[in-house]
Design an enzyme around this catalytic site. Structure first.
Site, mmCIF file in Angstrom:
data_model
loop_
_atom_site.group_PDB
_atom_site.id
_atom_site.type_symbol
_atom_site.label_atom_id
_atom_site.label_comp_id
_atom_site.label_asym_id
_atom_site.label_seq_id
_atom_site.Cartn_x
_atom_site.Cartn_y
_atom_site.Cartn_z
ATOM 1 N N TYR A 151 -0.965 -3.663 -14.403
ATOM 2 C CA TYR A 151 -1.531 -2.637 -12.805
ATOM 3 C C TYR A 151 -1.710 -1.642 -13.370
ATOM 4 O O TYR A 151 -1.297 -0.633 -13.014
ATOM 5 C CB TYR A 151 -0.843 -2.845 -12.040
ATOM 6 N N GLY B 101 -4.686 -11.265 0.395
ATOM 7 C CA GLY B 101 -6.586 -10.932 2.334
ATOM 8 C C GLY B 101 -6.820 -12.278 2.657
ATOM 9 O O GLY B 101 -7.238 -11.595 3.570
#
Length: 312
Positions: free
Chosen positions: A56, A202
């Site tokens: 990340y 999402g």
């Protein structure tokens, strides 16, 4: 906040954790100040488990999380992962693991990592060798618990034979239930579960948009759930789930997270958000319960999802 026990080695964490991937990776440009505020607000609301990875942002995500948690380090557990190359191939060679974990400790600004995962299976390195190196860090006091992510039942068994595995991290949501085939092996071995992408990247956030609304480098440009041929079916699923959520007086994301919590008492979802308001909404899902008929309705609606989940 309720707490849950993951594995048989003593790891206890909040029922809802925080996934920090989106602070620096995959979902468009971030805002460090906003992300740090969201992370600290999560802790204020009772979240004690925070998840990141070398991948990340190649260290930037770990540094951000470490800075956010520094004042409360002794009150939380931090998980990170190794196993990728900078071109997104697999690399779990022993020397690479040692290098990455030492770098992660520096990035996080901590003396020990609470939970260390192999991020993805590396077919070139026997899992016994991988866990052997991970065990070195446990014996040195630099890692407390071990986990695996994105792997299969055989590797879980082989890994656990070298050193107890406390957690399997896998994608799991109303949209992604493929990992249920691993439930028998984790039950047999006493391994807890952490569910990443619990809001289906999402799609179950309550604010899903078509691909055209996202940046060119946003991960949703490549995910099958957003493909034009699947869009209508999947938004129909969301509409049905939203109707059920509204009837209960909760948000879609709260329904999605509470559904995961209802599946098992040893599973912890790790939603991530850069918004303190959304963090509070996610945390409130821990108080939601369902009737058997509501759970059946959610399952039925989930059967309408089209497109495969991502595999990493």
């Amino acid at each position: 906040m309720q707490h849950r026990t993951l594995g048989r080695q003593g790891l206890v964490v909040s029922a809802i954790g925080y996934g920090a991937m989106g602070t620096t990776f995959a979902y468009g440009p971030g805002d460090d100040t906003e992300s740090i505020a969201a992370i600290r607000h999560a802790h204020d609301l009772g979240v004690t488990h925070f998840d990141t990875a070398e991948l990340y942002g190649w260290g930037s995500g770990e540094r951000l999380l470490g800075a956010a948690l520094a004042p409360i380090r002794d009150e939380v557990t931090i998980a990170t992962k190794f196993g990728f190359t900078d071109t997104y191939g697999q690399d779990s060679r022993p020397d690479h693991i040692r290098q990455v974990v030492d770098t992660s400790l520096r990035n996080l600004g901590t003396d020990s990592i609470d939970l260390l995962y192999q991020h993805v299976h590396d077919p070139q390195v026997p899992i016994e060798d991988v866990v052997g190196v991970m065990q070195e860090f446990v014996e040195a006091g630099k890692v407390r618990y071990l986990g695996l992510s994105n792997t299969d039942a055989e590797n879980i068994r082989r890994a656990n034979a070298v050193h107890p595995i406390s957690v399997l991290q896998t994608e799991y949501s109303v949209f992604a239930r493929e990992s249920e085939e691993l439930f028998p092996v984790v039950d047999e071995l006493g391994i807890g579960l952490v569910a990443y992408s619990p809001l289906a990247r999402g799609f179950l956030s309550g604010a899903v948009q078509p691909r055209s609304a996202y940046a060119e480098d946003d991960i949703r440009q490549w995910l099958e759930w957003w493909a034009p041929e699947h869009w209508d079916a999947n938004t129909a699923v969301v509409a049905g789930l939203t109707e059920l959520a509204e009837a209960k007086g909760i948000s879609l994301s709260q329904l999605a997270l509470a559904w995961i919590l209802a599946q098992r008492d040893d599973i912890v979802p790790i939603p991530g958000s850069r918004s303190p308001r959304r963090v509070a909404e996610n945390v409130a899902a821990a108080a939601v319960s369902f009737t058997p008929s509501e759970l059946e309705r959610i399952t039925t609606l989930g059967h309408g999802v089209r497109g495969k989940r991502a595999t990493g």
